[in-house]
Each structure stands twice: as structure tokens, then as C-alpha cells.
Design an enzyme around this catalytic site. Structure first.
Site, PDB file in Angstrom:
ATOM      1  N   ARG A   1      -2.038  -6.263  -8.355  1.00  0.00           N
ATOM      2  CA  ARG A   1      -0.913  -7.171  -8.140  1.00  0.00           C
ATOM      3  C   ARG A   1      -0.846  -8.249  -9.209  1.00  0.00           C
ATOM      4  O   ARG A   1       0.216  -8.638  -9.651  1.00  0.00           O
ATOM      5  CB  ARG A   1      -1.031  -7.851  -6.763  1.00  0.00           C
ATOM      6  CG  ARG A   1      -0.714  -6.948  -5.624  1.00  0.00           C
ATOM      7  CD  ARG A   1      -1.293  -7.447  -4.345  1.00  0.00           C
ATOM      8  NE  ARG A   1      -2.748  -7.330  -4.379  1.00  0.00           N
ATOM      9  CZ  ARG A   1      -3.527  -7.451  -3.317  1.00  0.00           C
ATOM     10  NH1 ARG A   1      -3.012  -7.737  -2.150  1.00  0.00           N
ATOM     11  NH2 ARG A   1      -4.826  -7.308  -3.423  1.00  0.00           N
TER      12      ARG A   1
ATOM     13  N   LYS B   1     -16.902  -7.090   6.378  1.00  0.00           N
ATOM     14  CA  LYS B   1     -15.638  -7.713   6.764  1.00  0.00           C
ATOM     15  C   LYS B   1     -15.453  -7.610   8.271  1.00  0.00           C
ATOM     16  O   LYS B   1     -15.973  -6.695   8.898  1.00  0.00           O
ATOM     17  CB  LYS B   1     -14.473  -6.992   6.078  1.00  0.00           C
ATOM     18  CG  LYS B   1     -14.425  -7.204   4.572  1.00  0.00           C
ATOM     19  CD  LYS B   1     -13.185  -6.595   3.975  1.00  0.00           C
ATOM     20  CE  LYS B   1     -13.140  -6.811   2.463  1.00  0.00           C
ATOM     21  NZ  LYS B   1     -11.991  -6.149   1.837  1.00  0.00           N
TER      22      LYS B   1
ATOM     23  N   SER C   1      -2.757  -7.565   3.079  1.00  0.00           N
ATOM     24  CA  SER C   1      -3.011  -7.463   4.520  1.00  0.00           C
ATOM     25  C   SER C   1      -3.315  -8.863   5.083  1.00  0.00           C
ATOM     26  O   SER C   1      -2.922  -9.189   6.206  1.00  0.00           O
ATOM     27  CB  SER C   1      -4.196  -6.531   4.792  1.00  0.00           C
ATOM     28  OG  SER C   1      -3.929  -5.245   4.305  1.00  0.00           O
TER      29      SER C   1
ATOM     30  N   HIS D   1       0.842  -1.208   0.000  1.00  0.00           N
ATOM     31  CA  HIS D   1       0.000   0.000   0.000  1.00  0.00           C
ATOM     32  C   HIS D   1       0.876   1.258   0.000  1.00  0.00           C
ATOM     33  O   HIS D   1       0.590   2.227  -0.713  1.00  0.00           O
ATOM     34  CB  HIS D   1      -0.886   0.050   1.252  1.00  0.00           C
ATOM     35  CG  HIS D   1      -1.879  -1.055   1.382  1.00  0.00           C
ATOM     36  ND1 HIS D   1      -1.968  -1.855   2.494  1.00  0.00           N
ATOM     37  CD2 HIS D   1      -2.854  -1.493   0.531  1.00  0.00           C
ATOM     38  CE1 HIS D   1      -2.951  -2.730   2.355  1.00  0.00           C
ATOM     39  NE2 HIS D   1      -3.495  -2.548   1.167  1.00  0.00           N
TER      40      HIS D   1
HETATM   41  P1  ADP Z   1      -9.677  -3.851  -0.308  1.00  0.00           P
HETATM   42  O1  ADP Z   1      -9.798  -2.393  -0.595  1.00  0.00           O
HETATM   43  O2  ADP Z   1     -10.075  -4.710  -1.459  1.00  0.00           O
HETATM   44  O3  ADP Z   1     -10.247  -4.281   0.998  1.00  0.00           O
HETATM   45  P2  ADP Z   1      -6.923  -3.520   0.531  1.00  0.00           P
HETATM   46  O4  ADP Z   1      -7.235  -2.530   1.565  1.00  0.00           O
HETATM   47  O5  ADP Z   1      -6.059  -4.647   0.969  1.00  0.00           O
HETATM   48  O6  ADP Z   1      -8.119  -4.169  -0.206  1.00  0.00           O
HETATM   49  O7  ADP Z   1      -6.193  -2.786  -0.672  1.00  0.00           O
HETATM   50  C1  ADP Z   1      -6.524  -1.524  -1.151  1.00  0.00           C
HETATM   51  C2  ADP Z   1      -5.951  -1.374  -2.533  1.00  0.00           C
HETATM   52  O8  ADP Z   1      -4.544  -1.570  -2.508  1.00  0.00           O
HETATM   53  C3  ADP Z   1      -6.482  -2.378  -3.563  1.00  0.00           C
HETATM   54  O9  ADP Z   1      -6.573  -1.723  -4.820  1.00  0.00           O
HETATM   55  C4  ADP Z   1      -5.424  -3.439  -3.612  1.00  0.00           C
HETATM   56  O10 ADP Z   1      -5.389  -4.107  -4.863  1.00  0.00           O
HETATM   57  C5  ADP Z   1      -4.183  -2.590  -3.427  1.00  0.00           C
HETATM   58  N1  ADP Z   1      -3.069  -3.369  -2.878  1.00  0.00           N
HETATM   59  C6  ADP Z   1      -3.071  -4.182  -1.807  1.00  0.00           C
HETATM   60  N2  ADP Z   1      -1.867  -4.748  -1.618  1.00  0.00           N
HETATM   61  C7  ADP Z   1      -1.073  -4.286  -2.622  1.00  0.00           C
HETATM   62  C8  ADP Z   1       0.271  -4.544  -3.032  1.00  0.00           C
HETATM   63  N3  ADP Z   1       1.044  -5.403  -2.374  1.00  0.00           N
HETATM   64  N4  ADP Z   1       0.734  -3.890  -4.117  1.00  0.00           N
HETATM   65  C9  ADP Z   1      -0.070  -3.045  -4.807  1.00  0.00           C
HETATM   66  N5  ADP Z   1      -1.351  -2.787  -4.500  1.00  0.00           N
HETATM   67  C10 ADP Z   1      -1.857  -3.399  -3.430  1.00  0.00           C
END
Ligand code: ADP
Length: 169
Positions: A90, A41, A129, A17
Site C-alpha cells: 500500500r 496476534k 483489516s 485483499h
Molecule cells: P498480515 O499478513 O501482515 O497480517 P494482512 O492479512 O492484513 O496482513 O494482509 C495480507 C497481505 O495483503 C499483505 O501483503 C498486505 O500488505 C496486503 N494488503 C492488506 N490490505 C491491502 C490493501 N488495502 N491493498 C493491497 N494490499 C493489501
């Protein structure tokens, strides 16, 4: 002035992130990272805790602001008058889901909310996460996944939830 929102759960924020935050902050004049409160969630961290952690890891990036919202991303975007959402990609598995959400957001907002995608850096392509929580729940090392301040917060939670894996640590 170009303004974008980076929405997500961030439960907790990872180096993946942070990489997206840094790169998006270079592309836009202003970046709002928004913790979306998704009642479907069961998060490890409360919304307030996640906001606090995001503020900590982005404190040295002046054009990044952190907020939270309970509701549709589109409504939040209208509220702060911003029509670009940033999401990270990713792998192809992300793409299918993200494409559907991007179409939905554009459709329900009458074309007002667009989504742009930033591909993850190779070294963080495996990182999520959920992976962080899974490793930490068994007492594993998450120092390559999150900054030290976040590692401390995650371990604090896991010590309570899975004490058997933290007896001698
Ligand atoms: P969500 O919003 O689906 O609950 P997250 O909070 O984990 O998921 O992720 C927020 C955003 O960050 C999403 O677009 C996810 O694809 C992206 N993201 C999560 N981990 C990574 C990573 N390792 N590299 C690039 N983008 C990521």
C-alpha cells in the site's frame, strides 16, 4: 503451470485483499489464499471463520483456493510445492516490513521461496483489516471497506464486544 500463494491474516478480508486476489488470479493459473495462524496476534475471527469468509468472497473465481496453516510460510509452500508468494503493497511503510520478510523467506528457504509484490489500487490504499475493526468498534460504517457478507460478520462480533455503539442499529 504457475501457482502462487497469497498468505496473510485476513482478519477480516477487505476490498483491498479482494483486489489483490482478483489481480493475482489473473496472473497465475492457480492461487492459494492461505490464512496463516499467527499466535502472536489476537484476532477478531478464528482461523476457520476467516477461511469461510475468504471462500465466500472468492467463490466466483475458479482458480482461487483457500487454506490455512499453522507454521512457517516456507514450510507450507514446500508442502504444496509452490515457490511464489504474493504480497500487497500500500505504501512505503509496508515496503520496509515486507522487504525484510521477503528476504527472510528467501534466505531460510535456500532461495526456494520468492515473493512478488502487487501494488494496491489507489482507492484501497488506505484500507487495512485494523482500520475496518477500528471503525466498526465505534459503530461506524464499513460498507466501503468490505463486502456486505463480511460487514454482517464484523457487525455480529462488534455487537457483542461493543454493544454501546450498536444499541439503535
Ligand atoms: P498480515 O499478513 O501482515 O497480517 P494482512 O492479512 O492484513 O496482513 O494482509 C495480507 C497481505 O495483503 C499483505 O501483503 C498486505 O500488505 C496486503 N494488503 C492488506 N490490505 C491491502 C490493501 N488495502 N491493498 C493491497 N494490499 C493489501
Amino acid at each position: 503451470m504457475k501457482h502462487a500463494i497469497y498468505p496473510g491474516s485476513f482478519d477480516p478480508v477487505t476490498y483491498g485483499h479482494i483486489d489483490i486476489i482478483k489481480r493475482a488470479a489473473e496472473m497465475f493459473d492457480d492461487l492459494t489464499v492461505c490464512v496463516l495462524d499467527n499466535k502472536a496476534k489476537t484476532p477478531l475471527f478464528s482461523v476457520d471463520e476467516r477461511v469461510k469468509m475468504l471462500r465466500k468472497v472468492s467463490e466466483n473465481i475458479p482458480n482461487v483456493h483457500v487454506d490455512s496453516y499453522y507454521g512457517l510460510l516456507m514450510d507450507y509452500a514446500r508442502k504444496i510445492d509452490c515457490h511464489i508468494a504474493v504480497r500487497g503493497l500500500r505504501a512505503v511503510t509496508d515496503f520496509e516490513y515486507e522487504l525484510q520478510i521477503a528476504h527472510a523467506n528467501r534466505t531460510i528457504s535456500d532461495g526456494w521461496l520468492d515473493t512478488i509484490f502487487i501494488t494496491s489500487s489507489m482507492e484501497f490504499a488506505y484500507l487495512s483489516s485494523s482500520v475496518v475493526k477500528e471503525i466498526a468498534s465505534f459503530g461506524g460504517d464499513i460498507s466501503l471497506c468490505v463486502p456486505p457478507s463480511i460487514e454482517e460478520e464484523v457487525i455480529g462480533k462488534m455487537r457483542v464486544l461493543h454493544p454501546e455503539f450498536y444499541q439503535n442499529k
